[in-house]
Design a protein around this motif. Structure first.
Motif, PDB file in Angstrom:
ATOM      1  N   ILE A 533       2.155   2.876 -33.223  1.00 26.71           N
ATOM      2  CA  ILE A 533       1.010   3.561 -33.850  1.00 26.71           C
ATOM      3  C   ILE A 533      -0.198   3.518 -32.914  1.00 26.71           C
ATOM      4  O   ILE A 533      -0.913   4.512 -32.744  1.00 26.71           O
ATOM      5  CB  ILE A 533       0.663   2.914 -35.209  1.00 26.71           C
ATOM      6  N   ASN A 534      -0.387   2.358 -32.272  1.00 24.08           N
ATOM      7  CA  ASN A 534      -1.527   2.190 -31.367  1.00 24.08           C
ATOM      8  C   ASN A 534      -1.447   3.174 -30.201  1.00 24.08           C
ATOM      9  O   ASN A 534      -2.446   3.802 -29.821  1.00 24.08           O
ATOM     10  CB  ASN A 534      -1.556   0.750 -30.849  1.00 24.08           C
ATOM     11  N   GLU A 535      -0.263   3.326 -29.623  1.00 28.81           N
ATOM     12  CA  GLU A 535      -0.095   4.260 -28.511  1.00 28.81           C
ATOM     13  C   GLU A 535      -0.363   5.700 -28.947  1.00 28.81           C
ATOM     14  O   GLU A 535      -0.989   6.482 -28.225  1.00 28.81           O
ATOM     15  CB  GLU A 535       1.322   4.134 -27.936  1.00 28.81           C
ATOM     16  N   LYS A 536       0.110   6.039 -30.139  1.00 27.46           N
ATOM     17  CA  LYS A 536      -0.105   7.395 -30.664  1.00 27.46           C
ATOM     18  C   LYS A 536      -1.587   7.651 -30.945  1.00 27.46           C
ATOM     19  O   LYS A 536      -2.101   8.757 -30.708  1.00 27.46           O
ATOM     20  CB  LYS A 536       0.704   7.595 -31.949  1.00 27.46           C
ATOM     21  N   VAL A 537      -2.273   6.631 -31.463  1.00 28.07           N
ATOM     22  CA  VAL A 537      -3.710   6.762 -31.751  1.00 28.07           C
ATOM     23  C   VAL A 537      -4.484   6.981 -30.454  1.00 28.07           C
ATOM     24  O   VAL A 537      -5.393   7.824 -30.383  1.00 28.07           O
ATOM     25  CB  VAL A 537      -4.240   5.525 -32.521  1.00 28.07           C
ATOM     26  N   LYS A 538      -4.131   6.234 -29.418  1.00 29.90           N
ATOM     27  CA  LYS A 538      -4.795   6.430 -28.124  1.00 29.90           C
ATOM     28  C   LYS A 538      -4.547   7.850 -27.601  1.00 29.90           C
ATOM     29  O   LYS A 538      -5.456   8.499 -27.067  1.00 29.90           O
ATOM     30  CB  LYS A 538      -4.278   5.412 -27.109  1.00 29.90           C
ATOM     31  N   GLY A 539      -3.291   8.331 -27.772  1.00 27.12           N
ATOM     32  CA  GLY A 539      -2.976   9.686 -27.340  1.00 27.12           C
ATOM     33  C   GLY A 539      -3.754  10.728 -28.124  1.00 27.12           C
ATOM     34  O   GLY A 539      -4.249  11.722 -27.551  1.00 27.12           O
ATOM     35  N   ALA A 540      -3.882  10.512 -29.448  1.00 30.09           N
ATOM     36  CA  ALA A 540      -4.641  11.441 -30.293  1.00 30.09           C
ATOM     37  C   ALA A 540      -6.107  11.453 -29.874  1.00 30.09           C
ATOM     38  O   ALA A 540      -6.740  12.515 -29.795  1.00 30.09           O
ATOM     39  CB  ALA A 540      -4.503  11.038 -31.758  1.00 30.09           C
ATOM     40  N   TYR A 541      -6.640  10.271 -29.592  1.00 31.19           N
ATOM     41  CA  TYR A 541      -8.037  10.180 -29.147  1.00 31.19           C
ATOM     42  C   TYR A 541      -8.236  10.977 -27.857  1.00 31.19           C
ATOM     43  O   TYR A 541      -9.188  11.759 -27.725  1.00 31.19           O
ATOM     44  CB  TYR A 541      -8.419   8.717 -28.930  1.00 31.19           C
ATOM     45  N   ASN A 542      -7.331  10.786 -26.924  1.00 28.26           N
ATOM     46  CA  ASN A 542      -7.450  11.485 -25.634  1.00 28.26           C
ATOM     47  C   ASN A 542      -7.331  13.003 -25.788  1.00 28.26           C
ATOM     48  O   ASN A 542      -7.874  13.760 -24.974  1.00 28.26           O
ATOM     49  CB  ASN A 542      -6.385  10.976 -24.660  1.00 28.26           C
ATOM     50  N   HIS A 543      -6.614  13.441 -26.824  1.00 27.70           N
ATOM     51  CA  HIS A 543      -6.478  14.884 -27.070  1.00 27.70           C
ATOM     52  C   HIS A 543      -7.731  15.456 -27.745  1.00 27.70           C
ATOM     53  O   HIS A 543      -8.241  16.509 -27.333  1.00 27.70           O
ATOM     54  CB  HIS A 543      -5.252  15.149 -27.948  1.00 27.70           C
ATOM     55  N   PHE A 544      -8.206  14.763 -28.790  1.00 28.18           N
ATOM     56  CA  PHE A 544      -9.286  15.321 -29.609  1.00 28.18           C
ATOM     57  C   PHE A 544     -10.673  15.119 -28.994  1.00 28.18           C
ATOM     58  O   PHE A 544     -11.550  15.963 -29.146  1.00 28.18           O
ATOM     59  CB  PHE A 544      -9.269  14.703 -31.016  1.00 28.18           C
ATOM     60  N   PHE A 545     -10.868  13.983 -28.310  1.00 27.22           N
ATOM     61  CA  PHE A 545     -12.216  13.673 -27.833  1.00 27.22           C
ATOM     62  C   PHE A 545     -12.799  14.750 -26.917  1.00 27.22           C
ATOM     63  O   PHE A 545     -13.949  15.169 -27.113  1.00 27.22           O
ATOM     64  CB  PHE A 545     -12.252  12.309 -27.129  1.00 27.22           C
TER      65      PHE A 545
END
Length: 756
Positions: A533-545
């Motif tokens: 979940i942590n890895e996916k959250v970091k990936g989502a952050y990098n996409h949306f930010f």
């Protein structure tokens, strides 16, 4: 896990509302301070009365929510009678008349945790009114608009006050007047947690009597114990050190005034220093303190120094007085101390523009000696105090719980005197309160709730952070508000810009929906793979930010340009609201990353671990870049740096008084750093030079300035000789030797430097 640790975790790890209670002396106030210091949540503290709010370090319920002092009927169809002497509001009438400042609405929209102290005095209808306002302002129909609530208080102390005329109407809507009778509490039942370790009393026999009195089960043995302390002929003035507790204000005031008049010594008067916004109904004590040598006094605050020589309620006698000094003697300890002034602050809440966190702002101060005459006090005003010796006149109690409050102020039975025997009539607590006390949450349930609540909190935090539906919806509303192409106005010139930003944001909607669905699936199973979940959250952050950051940059740039356009205040206000919401979304996804990593690392979810330099400085750095860029591209509009920085038609301009409403000592410190003289500071602050010198003495103690910055070499040399035989204590003898050569303030300044 002890209860204190459990409560801190419940606040920081879950969204669950809590009712924190406990007998007198169990440390509820101490725990409240710890929660405020450590929680990562945007928090506001409120209380039913001005004094209660002041003691809790918060604001009154009525001022925070802008509620008039009236009853509230939770009925849309109820129509208040305009001819009635009783003022009542309903959902319908409050909807029509309710107005709230933009700053308070921003605070309420940003809230995560609402703390309500002294909840025993909170009426059910007032709590429902608060719930109605929070749902409306936050546009959220969950109880309290989705905000976690911490209720703190002892329901077996002083109850809410409801007039008979009000209750005649309210009884048709409520089963009782206490907070737990509110309709909103039926929708969201808080966890009932009671602190049971008593710190004030250690005598098991006395604790047993108090527990039984509290629980309406007074036994013959208890009455027999208390009967030993009945002394009908006890004379207050023959036994110094005792305080008379009564249920009526007038009686307490009369005893104090007559007792002071009976002392044939010179009277001294000391005035409070009141600055800024500090309403008289919030005064923690009388603004003018009248004293004589020999007067019996008590302290109204705890000693905040390392010496801890007094506490709230400690008794003493005035040993010596002068225009600038008060010396108090404690007979039992054979100890004399000189009293320093204490500062009370009146605060309001605002949202930090950069971090979007709710912060306190000091708007007024009340500085005075923390003393009051103490031959007598009312039971109501004795809440929170601790006495070693007291005479209790509680045979004529008129509220449930008064007898218990009075008795529980004492450390032990050794210092107890009863004017007459307690009578059961009038001392019993309300039965519905006793019934509610049976709903305490057991320890196993607490542990299970904490485990499931933490998982639920992380899940909901991630969902809230990466759910951009509301942000996109608000941008859509904004883009639609420009009207058609035929509309001609200053705002209409920027129609295409708004549509472009909305289109950019719309592109993240599909990915966001898929990610939210993935989060749902991960948290629906029992065994959580938090690393994945942590890895996916970091990936989502990098996409949306980058996308959110790009639109935010466009928004700040547009606002910077519009600062120089007249007659578009309403349009600029719309952009300000969007800016607040957009920035909050960006900071939320940053905090979501920190939350998950903190939990995986096994660290505490608290204020320290859920913030970093990026969160603290993101908005301010963006703003500076935008300003510099605009300045570079529009040199012909911006003639010099100073004019550029100050120019704006619509930006929020902090009031001049805002920067002054910090600690009274800090204000003096700031003016001192500006190289202003003591006389100049005193004139600017409308205080005496002696007071300013007292501030400088404290600043020397705190090592913010040195004595050499304040006093000339000649004065330091002369004072060194004067203080050669000084062994500590007061300055009266030194002042007598010094005569008019040195002021009290200068003596204090030199004394402050002696330990450095």
């Amino acid at each position: 896990m002890d209860k204190t640790e459990a409560i801190l975790k419940f606040i920081n790890h879950t969204d669950k509302s809590i009712f924190l209670t406990g007998k007198a002396g169990t440390g509820k106030t101490t725990l409240l301070r710890k929660i405020i210091q450590t929680t990562h949540k945007n928090t506001v503290v409120v209380a039913p009365t001005g004094i209660a709010a002041l003691n809790a370090g918060g604001v009154t319920i009525h001022s925070m929510f802008q509620i008039a002092p009236s009853g509230f009927v939770p009925d849309m169809t109820f129509v208040p009678d305009p001819q009635s002497s009783v003022r009542l509001e309903s959902i319908a009438s409050l909807s029509k008349t309710f107005k709230m400042s933009g700053m308070k609405q921003s605070v309420i929209r940003s809230l995560d945790l609402l703390v309500i102290d002294e909840v025993s005095m909170l009426r059910a209808d007032l709590l429902d009114a608060m719930d109605f306002i929070m749902r409306r302002v936050r546009r959220n129909e969950k109880p309290f608009g989705g905000v976690q609530v911490l209720f703190i208080g002892d329901l077996l102390q002083l109850p809410p006050v409801v007039k008979n005329e009000e209750w005649h109407v309210l009884q048709h809507y409520y089963k009782g007047v206490f907070f737990f009778h509110a309709h909103v509490i039926q929708q969201t039942v808080p966890l009932y947690i009671e602190l049971k370790k008593i710190y004030r009393q250690t005598d098991d026999k006395f604790i047993g009597v108090l527990n039984n009195l509290r629980n309406n089960i007074i036994k013959d043995d208890d009455m027999q114990v208390l009967s030993q302390y009945v002394k009908t002929d006890f004379e207050l003035h023959q036994y110094p050190g005792y305080i008379y507790l009564t249920t009526h204000n007038r009686k307490a005031d009369d005893i104090n005034i007559r007792s002071l008049d009976n002392i044939k010594e010179k009277a001294y008067s000391y005035n409070a220093e009141i600055e800024g916004d500090f309403p008289d109904k919030m005064y923690p004590m009388e603004p003018v303190l009248h004293l004589k040598v020999g007067a019996q006094i008590m302290f109204t605050k705890n000693d905040i120094s390392q010496d801890k020589q007094f506490y709230n309620g400690k008794m003493g006698f005035i040993q010596s007085l002068s225009k600038d000094e008060i010396q108090v003697h404690f007979t039992d300890e054979n100890l004399s101390i000189y009293v320093e002034k204490y500062e009370w602050t009146n605060v309001r809440y605002h949202v930090n523009e950069n971090t979007k966190e709710v912060e306190e702002e000091v708007i007024g101060t009340f500085v005075h000696y923390p003393l009051k005459l103490a031959w007598a006090i009312t039971v109501h005003k004795s809440q929170g105090l601790t006495f070693d010796k007291a005479i209790l006149d509680v045979t004529d109690v008129f509220q449930p719980g008064q007898a218990y409050v009075a008795l529980s102020r004492l450390r032990s039975l050794d210092g107890l005197v009863l004017v007459d025997m307690l009578k059961m009539r009038g001392i019993q607590n309300a039965q519905d309160v006793m019934n509610y006390a049976q709903s305490e949450t057991d320890e196993d349930t607490l542990i299970k709730t904490l485990e499931s609540g933490t998982k639920k909190y992380i899940y909901q935090f991630l969902k809230r952070s990466f759910d951009f539906h509301y942000l996109i919806y608000q941008w859509q509303r904004h883009a639609d508000s420009y009207g058609g192409n035929e509309v001609l106005s200053e705002k209409s010139k920027h129609r295409q810009w708004a549509k472009t930003q909305f289109a950019t944001l719309t592109a993240i909607k599909e990915v966001s929906n898929k990610f939210l669905g993935w989060i749902d699936a991960q948290f629906s199973i029992d065994t959580m793979d938090y690393q994945t979940i942590n890895e996916k959250v970091k990936g989502a952050y990098n996409h949306f930010f980058p996308i959110l950051d790009e639109v935010f940059n466009e928004l700040l740039t547009k606002m910077e340009a519009l600062k120089r356009v007249k007659r578009i205040k309403e349009y600029y206000s719309e952009l300000l609201e969007l800016e607040e919401l957009h920035c909050k979304n960006i900071l939320n996804i940053a905090r979501a990353k920190l939350l998950l990593q903190t939990y995986i690392d096994g660290r505490e979810i608290n204020k320290e671990n859920l913030t970093d330099d990026f969160i603290k400085s993101y908005r301010s750095r963006k703003l500076n870049v935008v300003k510099e860029s605009y300045k570079e591209q529009n040199k012909e509009l911006v003639q010099d740096e100073e004019a550029f920085e100050d120019f704006s038609y619509y930006s929020r301009k902090p009031k001049k008084e805002k920067k002054d409403k910090i600690s009274t000592y800090e204000i003096t410190y700031q003016l001192w750093l500006e190289k202003k003289s003591i006389i100049a500071i005193a004139q600017e602050r409308k205080l005496t030079p002696t007071t300013i010198e007292g501030h400088l003495a404290r600043l020397i103690e705190e090592e913010k300035i040195t004595m050499e910055e304040v006093l000339t070499d000649d004065k330091i040399k002369a004072l060194s000789k004067l203080f050669e035989e000084f062994e500590g204590g007061g300055l009266a003898d030194i002042k007598e030797k010094a005569g008019e050569d040195f002021s009290y303030g200068e003596l204090r300044i030199f004394k402050a430097s002696m330990g450095k």
